[in-house]
Design a protein around this motif. Structure first.
Motif, PDB file in Angstrom:
ATOM      1  N   ALA A  29       0.833  -1.211   0.000  1.00 27.46           N
ATOM      2  CA  ALA A  29       0.000   0.000   0.000  1.00 27.46           C
ATOM      3  C   ALA A  29       0.869   1.264   0.000  1.00 27.46           C
ATOM      4  CB  ALA A  29      -0.920  -0.001   1.225  1.00 27.46           C
ATOM      5  N   ALA A  30       0.354   2.295  -0.637  1.00 25.00           N
ATOM      6  CA  ALA A  30       1.038   3.588  -0.663  1.00 25.00           C
ATOM      7  C   ALA A  30       1.058   4.173   0.751  1.00 25.00           C
ATOM      8  CB  ALA A  30       0.324   4.546  -1.613  1.00 25.00           C
ATOM      9  N   GLU A  31       2.131   4.912   1.080  1.00 28.33           N
ATOM     10  CA  GLU A  31       2.258   5.495   2.422  1.00 28.33           C
ATOM     11  C   GLU A  31       1.053   6.357   2.777  1.00 28.33           C
ATOM     12  OE1 GLU A  31       5.847   7.463   3.681  1.00 28.33           O
ATOM     13  OE2 GLU A  31       7.057   6.079   2.490  1.00 28.33           O
ATOM     14  N   GLU A  32       0.572   7.148   1.835  1.00 25.87           N
ATOM     15  CA  GLU A  32      -0.567   8.027   2.111  1.00 25.87           C
ATOM     16  C   GLU A  32      -1.804   7.222   2.494  1.00 25.87           C
ATOM     17  OE1 GLU A  32      -3.184  11.550  -0.013  1.00 25.87           O
ATOM     18  OE2 GLU A  32      -1.254  10.970  -0.879  1.00 25.87           O
ATOM     19  N   ARG A  33      -2.033   6.102   1.818  1.00 19.25           N
ATOM     20  CA  ARG A  33      -3.179   5.249   2.139  1.00 19.25           C
ATOM     21  C   ARG A  33      -3.042   4.667   3.548  1.00 19.25           C
ATOM     22  NH1 ARG A  33      -7.073   3.389  -0.737  1.00 19.25           N
ATOM     23  NH2 ARG A  33      -6.049   3.819  -2.708  1.00 19.25           N
ATOM     24  N   VAL A  34      -1.842   4.225   3.890  1.00 24.48           N
ATOM     25  CA  VAL A  34      -1.615   3.654   5.223  1.00 24.48           C
ATOM     26  C   VAL A  34      -1.810   4.729   6.290  1.00 24.48           C
ATOM     27  CG1 VAL A  34       0.086   2.573   6.733  1.00 24.48           C
ATOM     28  CG2 VAL A  34      -0.097   1.831   4.355  1.00 24.48           C
ATOM     29  N   ARG A  35      -1.299   5.933   6.048  1.00 29.13           N
ATOM     30  CA  ARG A  35      -1.491   7.029   7.009  1.00 29.13           C
ATOM     31  C   ARG A  35      -2.977   7.355   7.184  1.00 29.13           C
ATOM     32  NH1 ARG A  35       3.345   9.537   8.279  1.00 29.13           N
ATOM     33  NH2 ARG A  35       5.015   9.089   6.819  1.00 29.13           N
ATOM     34  N   MET A  38      -4.559   4.763   9.288  1.00 30.17           N
ATOM     35  CA  MET A  38      -4.187   4.904  10.700  1.00 30.17           C
ATOM     36  C   MET A  38      -4.992   6.023  11.368  1.00 30.17           C
ATOM     37  SD  MET A  38      -0.102   4.188  10.438  1.00 30.17           S
ATOM     38  CE  MET A  38       0.231   4.443  12.173  1.00 30.17           C
ATOM     39  N   VAL A  39      -5.216   7.123  10.655  1.00 26.61           N
ATOM     40  CA  VAL A  39      -6.022   8.221  11.201  1.00 26.61           C
ATOM     41  C   VAL A  39      -7.451   7.748  11.434  1.00 26.61           C
ATOM     42  CG1 VAL A  39      -7.037  10.471  10.650  1.00 26.61           C
ATOM     43  CG2 VAL A  39      -4.596  10.080  10.267  1.00 26.61           C
ATOM     44  N   THR A  40      -7.994   6.998  10.476  1.00 25.83           N
ATOM     45  CA  THR A  40      -9.346   6.473  10.629  1.00 25.83           C
ATOM     46  C   THR A  40      -9.429   5.524  11.819  1.00 25.83           C
ATOM     47  OG1 THR A  40      -9.763   6.678   8.259  1.00 25.83           O
ATOM     48  CG2 THR A  40     -11.180   5.153   9.482  1.00 25.83           C
ATOM     49  N   LEU A  41      -8.457   4.629  11.949  1.00 23.23           N
ATOM     50  CA  LEU A  41      -8.442   3.708  13.089  1.00 23.23           C
ATOM     51  C   LEU A  41      -8.346   4.476  14.407  1.00 23.23           C
ATOM     52  CD1 LEU A  41      -6.124   0.871  11.758  1.00 23.23           C
ATOM     53  CD2 LEU A  41      -8.553   0.680  12.330  1.00 23.23           C
ATOM     54  N   ALA A  42      -7.474   5.473  14.461  1.00 24.78           N
ATOM     55  CA  ALA A  42      -7.316   6.254  15.693  1.00 24.78           C
ATOM     56  C   ALA A  42      -8.600   7.001  16.044  1.00 24.78           C
ATOM     57  CB  ALA A  42      -6.154   7.232  15.548  1.00 24.78           C
ATOM     58  N   SER A  43      -9.339   7.424  15.028  1.00 19.06           N
ATOM     59  CA  SER A  43     -10.584   8.165  15.263  1.00 19.06           C
ATOM     60  C   SER A  43     -11.732   7.265  15.672  1.00 19.06           C
ATOM     61  CB  SER A  43     -11.000   8.917  13.992  1.00 19.06           C
ATOM     62  OG  SER A  43     -10.035   9.853  13.643  1.00 19.06           O
ATOM     63  N   VAL A  45     -11.654   3.620  16.453  1.00 15.85           N
ATOM     64  CA  VAL A  45     -11.482   2.401  17.248  1.00 15.85           C
ATOM     65  C   VAL A  45     -10.611   2.722  18.469  1.00 15.85           C
ATOM     66  CG1 VAL A  45     -10.710   0.006  17.222  1.00 15.85           C
ATOM     67  CG2 VAL A  45     -11.602   1.041  15.117  1.00 15.85           C
ATOM     68  N   PRO A  46     -11.231   2.846  19.645  1.00 13.26           N
ATOM     69  CA  PRO A  46     -10.465   3.215  20.843  1.00 13.26           C
ATOM     70  C   PRO A  46      -9.269   2.304  21.119  1.00 13.26           C
ATOM     71  CG  PRO A  46     -12.807   3.371  21.296  1.00 13.26           C
ATOM     72  CD  PRO A  46     -12.669   2.742  19.936  1.00 13.26           C
ATOM     73  N   ALA A  47      -9.412   1.012  20.913  1.00 14.13           N
ATOM     74  CA  ALA A  47      -8.291   0.097  21.158  1.00 14.13           C
ATOM     75  C   ALA A  47      -7.144   0.375  20.185  1.00 14.13           C
ATOM     76  CB  ALA A  47      -8.755  -1.348  21.032  1.00 14.13           C
ATOM     77  N   ALA A  48      -7.480   0.680  18.942  1.00 12.33           N
ATOM     78  CA  ALA A  48      -6.447   1.019  17.951  1.00 12.33           C
ATOM     79  C   ALA A  48      -5.778   2.328  18.327  1.00 12.33           C
ATOM     80  CB  ALA A  48      -7.062   1.101  16.560  1.00 12.33           C
ATOM     81  N   ARG A  49      -6.560   3.296  18.803  1.00 14.03           N
ATOM     82  CA  ARG A  49      -5.993   4.586  19.242  1.00 14.03           C
ATOM     83  C   ARG A  49      -4.975   4.370  20.356  1.00 14.03           C
ATOM     84  NH1 ARG A  49     -10.188   7.503  19.162  1.00 14.03           N
ATOM     85  NH2 ARG A  49     -11.096   6.711  21.078  1.00 14.03           N
ATOM     86  N   GLN A  50      -5.295   3.514  21.325  1.00 19.18           N
ATOM     87  CA  GLN A  50      -4.367   3.231  22.419  1.00 19.18           C
ATOM     88  C   GLN A  50      -3.091   2.570  21.904  1.00 19.18           C
ATOM     89  OE1 GLN A  50      -4.478   4.239  25.585  1.00 19.18           O
ATOM     90  NE2 GLN A  50      -6.247   5.393  24.908  1.00 19.18           N
ATOM     91  N   LEU A  51      -3.253   1.629  20.990  1.00 15.20           N
ATOM     92  CA  LEU A  51      -2.093   0.958  20.398  1.00 15.20           C
ATOM     93  C   LEU A  51      -1.208   1.954  19.650  1.00 15.20           C
ATOM     94  CD1 LEU A  51      -0.617  -1.705  19.725  1.00 15.20           C
ATOM     95  CD2 LEU A  51      -2.071  -1.847  17.699  1.00 15.20           C
ATOM     96  N   LEU A  53      -1.062   5.204  20.111  1.00 14.36           N
ATOM     97  CA  LEU A  53      -0.436   6.115  21.086  1.00 14.36           C
ATOM     98  C   LEU A  53       0.827   5.493  21.671  1.00 14.36           C
ATOM     99  CD1 LEU A  53      -3.506   7.596  22.976  1.00 14.36           C
ATOM    100  CD2 LEU A  53      -1.710   8.906  21.817  1.00 14.36           C
ATOM    101  N   ARG A  54       0.731   4.230  22.084  1.00 13.04           N
ATOM    102  CA  ARG A  54       1.900   3.548  22.653  1.00 13.04           C
ATOM    103  C   ARG A  54       3.023   3.410  21.635  1.00 13.04           C
ATOM    104  NH1 ARG A  54      -1.920   0.156  25.120  1.00 13.04           N
ATOM    105  NH2 ARG A  54      -1.494  -1.487  23.608  1.00 13.04           N
ATOM    106  N   ALA A  55       2.669   3.168  20.382  1.00 16.04           N
ATOM    107  CA  ALA A  55       3.669   2.922  19.349  1.00 16.04           C
ATOM    108  C   ALA A  55       4.303   4.199  18.803  1.00 16.04           C
ATOM    109  CB  ALA A  55       3.040   2.144  18.199  1.00 16.04           C
TER     110      ALA A  55
END
Length: 160
Positions: A29-35, A38-43, A45-51, A53-55
């Motif tokens: 996947a293109a970097e922009e798509r992955v980013r 990740m923004v969508t997951l952070a927004s 999915v709370p568990a993904a946001r925590q992961l 944040l730690r990473a």
């Protein structure tokens, strides 16, 4: 595909082939798509946001990386966990104090333009280009300076 994801299912519910396909898709996947993902997951999915944040966010708050503009135009530094060292060019974890070993000189050679640099012919025809100007050591030797990593380097671009 449904927009609803059952987070109560364990990873064991996917077969090995499906997981392998996911990893292959992430790798290609293109970097922009992955980013964006990740923004969508952070927004969403709370568990993904925590992961994430730690990473990605430093625990000690000492590293201040990328600049961001706030709504009123004020520039503030966003804390990031992973930075690229301006001395050695390596990515490093802001949570860890790691020494950096580097040469303060640099090599001005673009392999995309000039072709491969480290060849027998180039070493024979241009021996001065394979000796560090800072320490006069062979260009394949490790760095001659030791320091701590310094924020501000350019990220290395992966070539496929």
């Amino acid at each position: 595909m449904s927009d609803t994801i059952d987070l109560t299912r364990s990873d064991n519910d996917q077969d090995d082939e499906t997981v392998a396909q996911l990893y292959a898709a992430i790798e290609s996947a293109a970097e922009e798509r992955v980013r964006d993902l990740m923004v969508t997951l952070a927004s969403d999915v709370p568990a993904a946001r925590q992961l994430l944040l730690r990473a990605l966010v430093p625990e000690n708050g000492q590293n201040m990386g990328n600049e961001n503009r706030t709504g009123n135009g004020v520039v503030r530094r966003a804390e990031v966990r992973w930075e690229t060292c301006k001395n050695c060019g390596e990515e490093y974890d802001a949570n860890e104090e790691r020494e950096c070993v580097y040469h303060p000189a640099f090599v001005d050679w673009d392999e995309d333009v000039h072709g491969e640099m480290d060849t027998k012919r180039n070493r024979r025809d241009y021996p001065e280009n394979f000796t560090w100007t800072c320490c006069k050591r062979d260009g394949r030797k490790d760095g001659c300076r030791e320091d701590v990593h310094a924020v501000g380097g350019r990220k290395k671009v992966r070539r496929h």
